[in-house]
Scaffold this active site. Sequence first.
Site, PDB file in Angstrom:
ATOM      1  CG  HIS A 165      -2.069   4.303   5.016  1.00 14.26           C
ATOM      2  ND1 HIS A 165      -1.963   4.229   3.647  1.00 14.26           N
ATOM      3  CD2 HIS A 165      -2.132   3.019   5.450  1.00 14.26           C
ATOM      4  CE1 HIS A 165      -1.965   2.954   3.282  1.00 14.26           C
ATOM      5  NE2 HIS A 165      -2.073   2.204   4.349  1.00 14.26           N
TER       6      HIS A 165
ATOM      7  CB  CYS B 177      -0.941  -0.018   1.199  1.00 17.18           C
ATOM      8  SG  CYS B 177      -1.765  -1.596   1.335  1.00 17.18           S
TER       9      CYS B 177
ATOM     10  CD  GLU C 290      -2.430   7.560   9.138  1.00 19.74           C
ATOM     11  OE1 GLU C 290      -3.305   6.730   8.820  1.00 19.74           O
ATOM     12  OE2 GLU C 290      -2.005   8.442   8.360  1.00 19.74           O
TER      13      GLU C 290
ATOM     14  CE  LYS D  85      -5.642   4.175   1.697  1.00 26.48           C
ATOM     15  NZ  LYS D  85      -4.721   5.266   2.092  1.00 26.48           N
TER      16      LYS D  85
ATOM     17  CG  HIS E 259      -6.409   0.822   0.609  1.00 25.47           C
ATOM     18  ND1 HIS E 259      -5.461   1.387  -0.220  1.00 25.47           N
ATOM     19  CD2 HIS E 259      -5.717   0.266   1.642  1.00 25.47           C
ATOM     20  CE1 HIS E 259      -4.255   1.177   0.283  1.00 25.47           C
ATOM     21  NE2 HIS E 259      -4.385   0.498   1.415  1.00 25.47           N
TER      22      HIS E 259
ATOM     23  CG  PHE F 167      -0.647  -5.948   4.140  1.00 20.40           C
ATOM     24  CD1 PHE F 167      -1.096  -5.327   5.292  1.00 20.40           C
ATOM     25  CD2 PHE F 167      -1.508  -6.799   3.475  1.00 20.40           C
ATOM     26  CE1 PHE F 167      -2.365  -5.573   5.772  1.00 20.40           C
ATOM     27  CE2 PHE F 167      -2.785  -7.049   3.943  1.00 20.40           C
ATOM     28  CZ  PHE F 167      -3.210  -6.427   5.088  1.00 20.40           C
TER      29      PHE F 167
END
Lengths: 396, 426
Positions: free
Chosen positions: B316, B176, B327, B348, B353, B412
């Site tokens: 994010h 990501c 975060e 998002k 996403h 990830f």
Amino acid sequence: MSGEREVWITGIGILSCLGEGPEEHWQKLMQGKPVADTATFAPYIVHPIGTVSFDKQIPKKGDQRQMEAWQRIGTYAAGLALDSAGVKGNSEILGKMDMIVAAGGGERDLAVDSAILTGMPKTGNPDVYLNERLMNDLRPTLFLAQLSNLLAGNISIVHGVTGSSRTFLGEEGSGVDAVRIAFLRIKDGLSKIALVGGAHNGERKDMFLLYEFGSYNLKDKFAPVWDRGSKGGFALGSLGAFLVLEDPEHAKARGAKPIARLSAVLSERCRRKPGELTATLRGMWDKIKGTLKAGGHAIISGATGAEPAATEERALFADHAGVPVRATGTYIGHGVEPQFAMNIALAAVAIGHGGLYPPTDSASVEKPMQGSLTQAVVTGVGHWRGEGLALVEAAI
Amino acid sequence: MATYRDKKGRPIIVVTGMGVATPLGAGKEDNWERLLAGQSGIRAIKRFPTDGLKTRIAGTVDYVEVEPFCTPALSERLGEIVIEEAVAEAGIGKKGDFPGPLFVALPPIEMEWPQRMELAAESRSNNEVTYDDLLRASSSGKYAKYYPRFMFGSIAEKLAETFGTKGSPISLSTACASGASAIQLGMEAIRRGETNVALCVGADGSVNAESLIRFSLLSALSTQNDNPEAASKPFAKNRDGFVMSEGGGALVLESMDAAKARGAKIYGVLEGVGELADSFHRTRSSPDGKPIIGCLRNALADCGLAPEDIDYINAHGTSTPENDKMEHLGVSTVFGEHSKKVMISSNKSIIGHTLSAAGVVEAVFSFMTLENQRVPPTINYQVPDPAIPMDVVPNTARDAQVRHVMSNSFGFGGQNVSLVMAREPA
């Protein structure tokens, strides 16, 4: 920016069908007898990784279980490179170490795929059947093995390399650019020490399938890279290769010695119309030719065996008739993404021994080396796309 | 000639062209309007039957037709759409002759089920279908077209050919964080003086059954299928996972010297980038937040800014319980008291996403935030999470003074990248 630096190779981690580490590779190459497995996946030919004690570099079984074979090979080779550089377990250095990995994709679960394809014609609604089976049969951890960037992720977890982490995609060319970017970042002072390379599992039917679409697989009878005729072809190899590249000041400060110096890394792209590959390789050669010393250099070729690429690369060799050539693919097979890093490593090993291993082909592309080897031009020629060139030199 | 250098003596990097495509539509203007209005792009999946699946919603890009559908084909098409827009806006080079390198963030590629099914049928195996049967069928030569399609390098190759970018195109995947990594590579190439201009792209069209199921099996996805538009709820207490989405983004990066010399319109400045990898776990962040904290600090240090200089964080903000908590830990640690004042919102919540593309898509929206001095909202924020006391610009866009923006991407596999942008050079 501050002035440009040299780039040293201070660590080599290699694992292939020849064994592990520089010495085992050198000894097998010197024996002059390529070995390939023509039986296990017949008619497809592979260079298998053999038995590896993964525990030596990946002590936790739990970590090994979360990896597919290509990730275990890569994490193992990365560990060898860190050992070789003398930084294994040095969390202060590893926490600032940059990493670039060239990777392909994850491995399919062949049994799951086969069961689904077998059952599908017997159902009324293939799409719904597919959903049901995937929901039930896929292992959640498989997903992680499938992600291209999880080799880098596993190296961070197992070895603690965390300064930065990037994964490049795109077959052979990605392997060239991975080394090139790591090299340029050190040269420019942005990075002090970097781990770069990749891994490949060639013992996979799903990979044969992909390459079979393009008729690239070498089948039935093994032959050295230059002896594969007009149709050509490559035998996939399982291998892992990582280099530790380092700023000389950084290396000196920790008392590390260079294995070799990496003096240039170039990459290019061409459309592979007739003659374009040769012209592209010549263009890159022209950029390094000023530093080549007569009699002391050789070409370590990344030729895969695929045609017409191999023939176009031979046209470059013809320009330099006195320069001996070795195609390592004859011994280690084609490992795609990590092949370029592997060949830089093997070039450094040969320079360390001051010479080349014996020629192998019957086409006489490879000739004995006279004199002492101090420089090696490493070519990276993708079977379909991707061109690269590196210059490896004796450090002192 | 005037030379524009940043505090560290490096070339100042500006953005002179942008393109974006999301489930909201193609093009900057449409996207911006809908983003500000908080119109969700998340809907029930129509591309394939979702019977039996726990998650049946996504932000599919349905207005782009690729026949037959496969992830690399849609990703490539999305890449073309956003590059066309960005290059046209930049007015740089000639058609098919972009004067710099290409860095493109992409999802991993592999052969997909329709192809496997086609080969299985071709193999005419009466009983069990094994990979040996597929191999037999594949060697007929009939499927040569699949060869370049499922090469990892083929998308970048096609984009490089179409737009005439220079040198070897780099495709990358840091999960990501991929899009942000692509931008970072472009910034580094300009800072090294290798090029004056770079094309940084992210494109991802990977909503297919197997990809969705894989994320679903990791329990990473929202399962609130009944009201798709409300499923992505970053920072809300009732958030339950991310929503897969598709899209693309493209930025033309240029040294300010080169942009000024050709009289190009400048949309913003890319001031800094920071990264740090995590060694804790394959899908989870280190519980102490150190890698994220270090990443944010590295980004600020790269451009010599203090946390107080950042007015807005493009988060994010995936809407997974874990990410949003981590975060917040990162932001609150690095920003201290300022973390309660700084605006932070997640695109998002609206577009879902966009995975490999997210870093570039959200960079485009960050630059539009700077240009318009208007901050897009975090929608679906009905139940605040008391553990995340931040100004998430809830539900409604806001006019505000925005000097510097930070955009975060955490992936990830532990790759973290943060970008810092401004409207004008410092």
